[in-house]
Design a protein around this motif. Structure first.
Motif, PDB file in Angstrom:
ATOM      1  N   SER A 103       0.841  -1.200   0.000  1.00  0.00           N
ATOM      2  CA  SER A 103       0.000   0.000   0.000  1.00  0.00           C
ATOM      3  C   SER A 103       0.877   1.251   0.000  1.00  0.00           C
ATOM      4  O   SER A 103       2.062   1.189   0.309  1.00  0.00           O
ATOM      5  CB  SER A 103      -0.900   0.008   1.240  1.00  0.00           C
ATOM      6  OG  SER A 103      -0.109   0.240   2.393  1.00  0.00           O
ATOM      7  N   PRO A 104       0.315   2.423  -0.334  1.00  0.00           N
ATOM      8  CA  PRO A 104       1.108   3.653  -0.365  1.00  0.00           C
ATOM      9  C   PRO A 104       1.255   4.323   0.995  1.00  0.00           C
ATOM     10  O   PRO A 104       1.874   5.374   1.089  1.00  0.00           O
ATOM     11  CB  PRO A 104       0.310   4.544  -1.317  1.00  0.00           C
ATOM     12  CG  PRO A 104      -1.102   4.108  -1.127  1.00  0.00           C
ATOM     13  CD  PRO A 104      -1.038   2.622  -0.881  1.00  0.00           C
ATOM     14  N   ILE A 105       0.661   3.747   2.046  1.00  0.00           N
ATOM     15  CA  ILE A 105       0.683   4.433   3.349  1.00  0.00           C
ATOM     16  C   ILE A 105       1.908   4.008   4.167  1.00  0.00           C
ATOM     17  O   ILE A 105       2.533   2.980   3.913  1.00  0.00           O
ATOM     18  CB  ILE A 105      -0.619   4.191   4.137  1.00  0.00           C
ATOM     19  CG1 ILE A 105      -0.801   2.717   4.493  1.00  0.00           C
ATOM     20  CG2 ILE A 105      -1.811   4.693   3.348  1.00  0.00           C
ATOM     21  CD1 ILE A 105      -0.354   2.367   5.877  1.00  0.00           C
ATOM     22  N   TYR A 106       2.210   4.840   5.169  1.00  0.00           N
ATOM     23  CA  TYR A 106       3.406   4.627   5.983  1.00  0.00           C
ATOM     24  C   TYR A 106       3.036   4.579   7.462  1.00  0.00           C
ATOM     25  O   TYR A 106       2.202   5.357   7.923  1.00  0.00           O
ATOM     26  CB  TYR A 106       4.425   5.749   5.742  1.00  0.00           C
ATOM     27  CG  TYR A 106       5.118   5.631   4.414  1.00  0.00           C
ATOM     28  CD1 TYR A 106       6.411   5.121   4.334  1.00  0.00           C
ATOM     29  CD2 TYR A 106       4.479   5.999   3.230  1.00  0.00           C
ATOM     30  CE1 TYR A 106       7.054   4.989   3.118  1.00  0.00           C
ATOM     31  CE2 TYR A 106       5.111   5.862   2.006  1.00  0.00           C
ATOM     32  CZ  TYR A 106       6.397   5.361   1.953  1.00  0.00           C
ATOM     33  OH  TYR A 106       7.032   5.219   0.750  1.00  0.00           O
ATOM     34  N   ILE A 107       3.699   3.659   8.191  1.00  0.00           N
ATOM     35  CA  ILE A 107       3.503   3.574   9.644  1.00  0.00           C
ATOM     36  C   ILE A 107       4.825   3.818  10.352  1.00  0.00           C
ATOM     37  O   ILE A 107       5.898   3.463   9.843  1.00  0.00           O
ATOM     38  CB  ILE A 107       2.909   2.209  10.068  1.00  0.00           C
ATOM     39  CG1 ILE A 107       3.908   1.075   9.810  1.00  0.00           C
ATOM     40  CG2 ILE A 107       1.589   1.946   9.362  1.00  0.00           C
ATOM     41  CD1 ILE A 107       3.515  -0.253  10.436  1.00  0.00           C
ATOM     42  N   CYS A 108       4.750   4.421  11.524  1.00  0.00           N
ATOM     43  CA  CYS A 108       5.941   4.617  12.343  1.00  0.00           C
ATOM     44  C   CYS A 108       6.463   3.265  12.809  1.00  0.00           C
ATOM     45  O   CYS A 108       5.692   2.324  13.027  1.00  0.00           O
ATOM     46  CB  CYS A 108       5.616   5.493  13.548  1.00  0.00           C
ATOM     47  SG  CYS A 108       5.221   7.203  13.119  1.00  0.00           S
ATOM     48  N   ILE A 109       7.759   3.161  13.003  1.00  0.00           N
ATOM     49  CA  ILE A 109       8.368   1.895  13.353  1.00  0.00           C
ATOM     50  C   ILE A 109       8.762   1.837  14.832  1.00  0.00           C
ATOM     51  O   ILE A 109       9.252   0.818  15.326  1.00  0.00           O
ATOM     52  CB  ILE A 109       9.593   1.616  12.447  1.00  0.00           C
ATOM     53  CG1 ILE A 109       9.950   0.128  12.435  1.00  0.00           C
ATOM     54  CG2 ILE A 109      10.761   2.488  12.833  1.00  0.00           C
ATOM     55  CD1 ILE A 109       8.836  -0.763  11.940  1.00  0.00           C
TER      56      ILE A 109
END
Length: 265
Positions: free
Chosen positions: A74-80
């Protein structure tokens, strides 16, 4: 007495005769390289799929230290980092927005973006937030979020921080790893308990009338980062996949609830 009749000392007169006052054309001080660097560090939150026509009233900037990761295809980003991800997901939940995309994503529909964004910076006291002209630091953000927990939820949330966060600080002693595993197993029992089973069954069955709570979001922030972070070894990740199946499913369902367009897991 007019100004023209005031005597001007010779040295000053000579100076201005040699270097007369002059208006120079403006100079373009735009720093293209800096702007491009900011773009690579910026991620924009979006409206939810069922909220396309809402008025864009959101305006905050979440400052984070760790570069977020792309969620699968997907094009979305999550903090790691689990604390950064907890704040990120909580902001999505509170403001009815979805996880951010890259600022320079050509596929992004600008009409879906909100004014709020996430920015990678190198400074202390992260994560922090900017709202208007005010800087809100990590301690205040987390203190406000603690007020969202009800009853035993706060104790369980604190347990996650106490027993799991050391893994992200590079502390991987046998005692720390065993305590982290036992805490996750406690959450497996918590989810399967008769008192909580109805809530989690409805979430897994995608019942839109069943509300998320901040403990769901807190647990999700840890499970997803434990599975995705390169600070966590493969043995611990396999333990989650094999022994904490329900916890992993709840994390994925929670992320999906906050981001309806998210596919695949």
């Amino acid at each position: 007495m007019s100004l023209s009749s005031i005597p001007i000392p010779g040295p000053i007169s000579t100076l201005f005769t040699t270097f007369p006052l002059k208006t120079y054309p403006s100079i373009d001080i735009n720093d293209t390289s800096l702007e491009n660097e900011l773009i690579t560090r910026t991620y924009n939150f979006q409206k939810k799929i069922n909220d396309k026509d809402s008025i864009n009233n959101y305006s905050f900037t979440l400052l984070i230290k760790n570069k977020p990761i792309n969620w699968h295809q997907s094009p979305i980003y999550i903090c790691i980092d689990p604390i950064e991800l907890f704040i990120q997901l909580s902001l999505c939940y509170k403001n009815n927005i979805t996880l951010p995309i890259k600022h320079d994503n050509d596929a992004a529909n600008d009409l879906n973006l909100v004014d709020s964004k996430m920015l990678i910076v190198d400074r202390p006291n992260l994560p922090s937030m900017i709202i208007g002209n005010r800087m809100i630091y990590k301690k205040e953000i987390l203190a406000n979020l603690k007020l969202r927990f009800v009853g035993i939820q706060l104790q369980l949330a604190n347990l996650l921080d106490k027993d799991l966060y050391p893994l992200f600080q590079g502390i991987h002693t046998d005692n720390v790893i065993e305590r982290a595993k036992q805490t996750l197993l406690q959450f497996v029992k918590f989810i399967e308990s008769k008192h909580n089973q109805t809530h989690y069954n409805k979430l897994q069955n995608h019942d839109e009338k069943e509300y998320l709570n901040y403990l769901d979001i807190k647990l999700t922030s840890y499970v997803l980062t434990l599975l995705k972070s390169d600070k966590i070894d493969s043995d611990f990740k396999n333990f989650i996949k094999e022994s904490c199946h329900n916890v992993r499913i709840i994390a994925e369902v929670t992320l999906k609830r906050l981001n309806p367009e998210l596919q695949p897991y």
